[in-house]
Design an enzyme around this catalytic site. Structure first.
Site, short mmCIF file in Angstrom:
data_model
loop_
_atom_site.label_atom_id
_atom_site.label_comp_id
_atom_site.label_asym_id
_atom_site.label_seq_id
_atom_site.Cartn_x
_atom_site.Cartn_y
_atom_site.Cartn_z
N GLU A 35 5.65 -6.87 8.00
CA GLU A 35 6.62 -7.31 8.70
C GLU A 35 7.84 -6.17 8.50
OE1 GLU A 35 8.34 -11.21 7.21
OE2 GLU A 35 9.91 -10.81 8.51
N ARG A 262 -4.46 -10.33 -3.32
CA ARG A 262 -3.15 -9.57 -3.29
C ARG A 262 -3.15 -8.62 -4.61
NH1 ARG A 262 2.39 -9.81 -1.69
NH2 ARG A 262 1.57 -11.22 0.34
N LYS A 272 8.79 -7.24 -1.16
CA LYS A 272 9.81 -6.49 -0.47
C LYS A 272 11.02 -7.23 -0.64
CE LYS A 272 7.14 -6.69 3.27
NZ LYS A 272 6.91 -6.71 4.65
P1 ATP Z 1 5.99 -8.90 0.75
O1 ATP Z 1 6.06 -10.16 -0.35
O2 ATP Z 1 6.05 -7.57 -0.14
O3 ATP Z 1 7.07 -8.95 1.72
P2 ATP Z 1 4.20 -9.31 2.76
O4 ATP Z 1 2.69 -9.88 2.25
O5 ATP Z 1 4.92 -10.45 3.01
O6 ATP Z 1 4.52 -8.93 1.23
P3 ATP Z 1 3.84 -7.94 5.05
O7 ATP Z 1 4.69 -7.01 5.53
O8 ATP Z 1 3.55 -9.20 5.55
O9 ATP Z 1 3.96 -8.20 3.63
O10 ATP Z 1 2.17 -7.42 4.70
C1 ATP Z 1 1.52 -6.70 5.63
C2 ATP Z 1 0.13 -6.83 5.08
O11 ATP Z 1 -0.04 -6.25 3.73
C3 ATP Z 1 -0.52 -8.14 4.96
O12 ATP Z 1 -1.71 -8.45 5.57
C4 ATP Z 1 -0.37 -8.61 3.48
O13 ATP Z 1 -1.38 -9.58 3.34
C5 ATP Z 1 -0.72 -7.31 2.97
N1 ATP Z 1 -0.10 -7.30 1.50
C6 ATP Z 1 1.10 -7.35 1.14
N2 ATP Z 1 1.34 -7.27 -0.18
C7 ATP Z 1 0.01 -6.90 -0.51
C8 ATP Z 1 -0.50 -6.93 -2.05
N3 ATP Z 1 0.26 -6.65 -3.01
N4 ATP Z 1 -1.83 -6.30 -1.98
C9 ATP Z 1 -2.58 -6.41 -1.07
N5 ATP Z 1 -2.15 -6.44 0.29
C10 ATP Z 1 -0.91 -7.11 0.41
MG MG Z 2 6.40 -11.38 4.37
#
Ligand code: ATP
Ligand code: MG
Length: 560
Positions: A35, A262, A272
């Site tokens: 995102e 994760r 983020k």
């Molecule tokens: P954040 O909470 O940092 O915004 P998010 O999961 O909302 O993380 P996205 O931009 O939706 O962030 O993530 C893109 C991809 O990366 C998704 O498939 C998500 O599951 C994966 N991802 C995000 N954070 C992690 C992590 N800490 N370890 C492994 N994969 C991750």
């Molecule tokens: Mg997110």
């Protein structure tokens, strides 16, 4: 089982099983779906390496898909940063996609769902809807709007799209099961009204699809075979499948969601939202501050893409969430920089040494190896003169036999130079040592082949010639948080654990060969650690970041 098969992670096993059970290699397609609401962090590196790694292993395309369904938080700046970081990590996507490219298709499908009696417009407040959700063991209550006629729903949904309603007044909900044991199946929201301009569709839309409605359908549109996401989406899988059931055509490929753990790194946050808070509250200088867990922060800190990929490989893909010690990440950058970083000398805490028997005004240029780990790195010349800097910690007036550095009456070798002996020292009125007077052995020059040059002395010190030294700003970083997992405390906010001493700025004195150093160049400052040139550097002022010290705390932990 061959070794190659044994080493597969459980995600690769899922793909292998599917290949055995009828998928062909041509069916395989993956995606990385960030995102664009912030910069990528080290947790994302796991997901990037997983998805792009599968692409490489099976020679299958991998899309970079921006999951851009929330205009309130998303920006072009983030899209650009994400692309830069994925490329820098060394991966190539097949096509660049945006969930927003599918807004019309998603809308058309939503209309289909309404026509089939599987979606309805609710006009209760979010509080009212929440109150009707029930609990995991208690069924929810149906909305009074649940059984509106198809025509009424179609009319209201069109008017939602036309902008007739204020935010929070109307939503489109899937009509599934208010008694489901999975709370997410209790008539989840598909669309909400948001009168906000989107970074790509501008004001074309004022209703935006929710994650669950968007993600699986986007996978289907792109014909992604395997949609890997993190564990918090495990419960969403049933909904992902329900939404697919509504649209999948039997002669097309049906995407599959599977989950992995994760990754969390100690002494930092990988979210983020929280990283944005650090930026907005000016705890750090920006998303790419070298203390941040972002890919851009690590890059600026001096990390190499290889070191990050090796780290991700080592921690592997897991089924359970756990905390990875940041020293493992440091181990990997140290290991890579040891192979590639040229060695130089710099003194960070200077103490002046005067070599009393060295002719005043003389300068010798000593030929020095750039990297003992890499003969092809060549040699350079470093100046030796009567006045030198050594580190304050490397001299003591008196010390026991275990102190292999310089003490009065003792000898040390100056790296690539001569053996010197400390004869006396001068102190200021507070008793601080401000200068050491030494003599040198003129026949002991390193590499000269004389008997004296081969003479063994216990200590070797790094040094810099005073008249030739380049002054530089050196930024020394420490962990950004004092706590191992700052965001897991129930009673305390993660911001309370910010380390007030995470940045120390000092002046360093560096050998003159560094005058040519450019932003991003990485070096080993001998005996001190790995450093890289910060983009703040200019012709007037060199600025270095300490990437990591030389001491290998991780190996120590492992070896105990
Ligand atoms: P954040 O909470 O940092 O915004 P998010 O999961 O909302 O993380 P996205 O931009 O939706 O962030 O993530 C893109 C991809 O990366 C998704 O498939 C998500 O599951 C994966 N991802 C995000 N954070 C992690 C992590 N800490 N370890 C492994 N994969 C991750
Ligand atoms: Mg997110």
């Amino acid at each position: 089982m061959s070794e190659a098969v044994e080493s597969l992670n459980f995600i690769e096993h899922i793909v292998e099983e599917d290949l055995k059970n009828g998928y062909s290699k041509q069916d395989l397609r993956f995606r990385f779906p960030p995102e664009p609401n912030g910069y990528l962090h080290i947790g994302h590196a796991s997901s990037i390496c997983l998805n792009f790694g599968l692409g490489l292993r099976y020679n299958a395309p991998v899309n970079l898909r921006f999951d851009d369904t929330n205009p309130a938080k998303e920006e072009q700046e983030y899209v650009d940063a994400i692309k830069r970081d994925v490329e820098w990590l060394g991966f190539k996507w097949d096509t660049e996609r945006y969930a927003s490219d599918y807004f019309q298709q998603l809308y058309d499908w939503a209309v289909e769902l309404i026509k089939k009696g599987k979606a309805y417009v609710d006009e209760q407040s979010s509080e009212e809807m929440a109150a009707q959700k029930g609990t995991p063991t208690q069924a929810g209550t149906e909305s009074p709007y649940r059984n509106r006629s198809v025509d009424e729903n179609l009319d209201l949904f069109k008017r939602m799209k036309a902008g007739e309603f204020a935010e929070g007044t109307h939503v489109l909900r899937a009509k599934i099961d208010m008694a489901s044991s999975n709370m997410l199946m209790r008539d989840p929201i598909m669309y909400r009204v948001l009168h906000k301009a989107h970074h790509r569709t501008n004001t074309d839309w004022c209703i935006y699809p929710m994650y669950d409605w968007t993600h699986g359908e986007s996978d289907y549109i792109e014909q992604v075979s395997h949609s890997f996401c993190t564990l918090e989406f495990a419960m969403h899988r049933e909904l992902y499948d329900w939404f697919l059931d509504q649209v999948v055509d039997s002669n097309k490929l049906r995407p599959k969601q599977r989950e992995f753990a994760r990754r969390n790194l100690s002494h930092t946050v990988v979210s983020k939202r929280k990283l944005l808070q650090l930026v907005e509250q000016k705890v750090v200088k920006g998303w790419d501050d070298p203390r941040m867990s972002t890919i851009s922060g690590l890059r600026r800190r001096g990390y190499t893409p290889e070191s990050i990929r090796n780290f991700v490989d080592t921690i592997g893909i897991a089924k359970r969430d756990n905390l990875i010690d940041v020293s493992l990440l440091e181990f990997h950058v140290r290991e890579h920089l040891n192979k590639i970083a040229p060695r130089v000398m710099g003194v960070l805490n200077p103490l002046k040494v005067v070599i009393t028997n060295y002719p005043e005004g003389d300068v010798e240029w000593l030929d020095t190896e750039n990297n003992p780990e890499d003969a092809s790195a060549g040699t350079r010349q470093i100046p030796f003169s009567r006045e030198l800097f050594i580190e304050q910690e490397d001299f003591r007036e008196e010390a026991n036999r275990k102190f292999f550095r310089l003490k009065l009456g003792g000898e040390v070798r100056l790296k690539s130079g001569y053996i010197i002996k400390a004869e006396s020292c001068t102190k200021d009125t507070d008793g601080n040592i401000i200068e050491v007077q030494c003599t040198y052995d003129p026949k002991s020059k390193s590499g000269s082949g004389t008997e004296e040059s081969l003479r063994k002395v216990k200590g070797t010190l790094h040094w810099v010639s005073v008249p030739h030294a380049l002054k530089a700003e050196v930024r020394l970083y420490d962990r950004l948080f004092t706590d191992e997992s700052p965001d897991t405390h129930k009673d305390k906010d993660f911001m309370e654990f910010v380390n007030p001493d995470s940045l120390k700025v000092i002046t360093g004195y560096l050998e003159p060969s560094l005058s040519e150093a450019k932003a991003g160049d990485r070096y080993q400052f001998q005996r001190l650690g790995y450093f890289c040139v910060d983009p703040d550097s200019s012709d007037e002022k060199l600025v270095f970041n300490r990437t990591v010290g030389l001491r290998d705390t991780w190996a120590k932990i492992q070896g105990k």
